[in-house]
Scaffold this motif. Structure first.
Motif, PDB file in Angstrom:
ATOM      1  N   GLY A 164     -16.521 -46.099  13.744  1.00 51.37           N
ATOM      2  CA  GLY A 164     -16.933 -46.311  15.125  1.00 51.37           C
ATOM      3  C   GLY A 164     -17.648 -45.105  15.705  1.00 51.37           C
ATOM      4  O   GLY A 164     -17.641 -44.007  15.137  1.00 51.37           O
ATOM      5  N   LEU A 168     -17.677 -47.490  20.868  1.00 50.98           N
ATOM      6  CA  LEU A 168     -16.369 -48.073  20.587  1.00 50.98           C
ATOM      7  C   LEU A 168     -15.259 -47.307  21.300  1.00 50.98           C
ATOM      8  O   LEU A 168     -14.344 -47.907  21.868  1.00 50.98           O
ATOM      9  CB  LEU A 168     -16.108 -48.080  19.078  1.00 50.98           C
ATOM     10  N   ASN A 206     -10.610 -55.131  19.334  1.00 56.28           N
ATOM     11  CA  ASN A 206     -11.517 -53.994  19.316  1.00 56.28           C
ATOM     12  C   ASN A 206     -10.892 -52.684  18.888  1.00 56.28           C
ATOM     13  O   ASN A 206     -11.544 -51.860  18.234  1.00 56.28           O
ATOM     14  CB  ASN A 206     -12.124 -53.808  20.715  1.00 56.28           C
ATOM     15  N   SER A 211     -16.706 -50.329  10.539  1.00 58.20           N
ATOM     16  CA  SER A 211     -16.436 -50.706  11.923  1.00 58.20           C
ATOM     17  C   SER A 211     -17.286 -51.894  12.353  1.00 58.20           C
ATOM     18  O   SER A 211     -18.440 -52.052  11.916  1.00 58.20           O
ATOM     19  CB  SER A 211     -16.720 -49.522  12.853  1.00 58.20           C
TER      20      SER A 211
END
Length: 358
Positions: free
Chosen positions: A37, A41, A86, A313
């Motif tokens: 990420g 993110l 997430n 990711s």
């Protein structure tokens, strides 16, 4: 006696998986990108957790009016799913950050949402990602006896209506997960037919600490502050909405009309495909052009990309999906995708109807 787990075998002459890995690896090298990420993110993680904690404090300690409180609980339910998609999901796969420490923190965030990170790792990362859509091994399709998710499962008369009542069942996911299935796996020491690895003393401590902490923050303290009835209404709104969203996103990825449910060959217990092709045949994408959906569900609408490269990711899925789709075309492998979310929902409902009547 533990069940013998299925084995994948390579098809003679295929180098599909090697070529796919080479192309995706080259993408990151040529574009000088890290597969984990980035700031976008991390910002999303901070935003979602800040909103969740802020709403919790407001509802519990400042007691807004009834309808306003219900609305806030509904948003908290959505945030529960969003944090799971997430933050926890990427962290659990080691793709949230380059730092093992922050990956661990992200993965353990699921403990703050009521579920056990320990059980999730075994159920999802190890078992679901290996034995996708294989009856008896993939826990995600083990919803018996209420649902019949594939042809190898026993059919009951009630299944004729499963495509109708399934939507209510999905609202119960988080409640059952938090209060029942984690404990079932913990005490039976297995997920489905697959035994869990032996827990360390820390694993036991982490499991019970997380559960007690969640109950204290989400049950005991709110009841003390707002009363039992108010708590019950708010908690049910939160949990049912979160359960519905979580269920729908994960089921649209694997239980639709086009996906396969391979059965191991009798005696050998082999799966007649290499692992990568198995993942593509048992997985479907949906609404990949919808940036809002992609942002909210943590790229899990790009489920094919996730199953092939779980340690990458989700922020990179839109780009590597182009590589994967092209490679599938060259190797004549069907890439399953529904352009709109409503098409995936319809396909899921039709599949359940077929399983209930066929």
């Amino acid at each position: 006696m533990a069940a013998v787990t299925p084995k994948f075998k390579n098809l003679n002459g295929t180098d599909f998986h090697r070529e796919l890995k080479r192309r995706v690896h080259n993408y990151f090298v040529e574009n000088n990108k890290k597969s984990t990420g980035d700031f976008s993110l991390y910002f999303k993680a901070i935003l979602f957790w800040t909103l969740y904690i802020g709403l919790y404090v407001h509802v519990v300690f400042f007691t807004p009016g009834a309808w306003w409180a219900i609305a806030e609980c509904l948003v908290m339910g959505g945030l529960t799913a969003a944090i799971g998609f997430n933050v926890m999901h990427d962290g659990g796969h080691g793709s949230f950050s380059e730092s093992p420490f922050w990956n661990k923190i992200a993965a353990f965030s699921v403990n703050g949402l009521g579920a056990s990170a320990l059980m999730w790792n075994n159920k999802h990362n190890i078992i679901h990602h290996t034995y996708t859509n294989i009856d008896g091994f993939d826990d995600d399709i083990e919803i018996k006896p209420m649902l019949r998710m594939c042809e190898t499962q026993k059919k009951y008369k009630i299944h004729r209506f499963q495509h109708i009542y399934v939507w209510f069942l999905y609202t119960q996911l988080l409640i059952i997960w938090v209060f029942a299935t984690d404990y079932t796996k913990y005490f039976k020491k297995k997920v489905g037919q697959v035994p869990l690895k032996k827990f360390s003393a820390f694993d036991h401590f982490a499991f019970w600490t997380a559960k007690i902490g969640y109950y204290a923050m989400m049950i005991v303290l709110p009841i003390y502050m707002v009363g039992f009835v108010n708590w019950l209404i708010g908690f049910m709104v939160l949990a049912m909405f979160a359960g519905f969203v979580l269920s729908v996103v994960f089921q649209l990825a694997h239980t639709v009309e086009e996906t396969a449910f391979p059965v191991p060959v009798e005696n050998t217990n082999n799966i007649e495909n290499e692992w990568a092709i198995h993942q593509i045949q048992t997985t479907a994408n949906f609404a990949t052009k919808n940036k809002l959906i992609s942002w909210l569900v943590g790229g899990l609408n790009f489920q094919i990309e996730h199953h092939l490269f779980p340690k990458i990711s989700h922020i990179h899925y839109p780009e590597i999906s182009k590589i994967i789709k092209k490679t599938c075309e060259e190797f004549n492998i069907k890439y399953i995708e529904h352009r709109k979310m409503r098409h995936a929902l319809a396909s899921h409902a039709m599949y359940l109807k077929k399983m209930g009547t066929a």
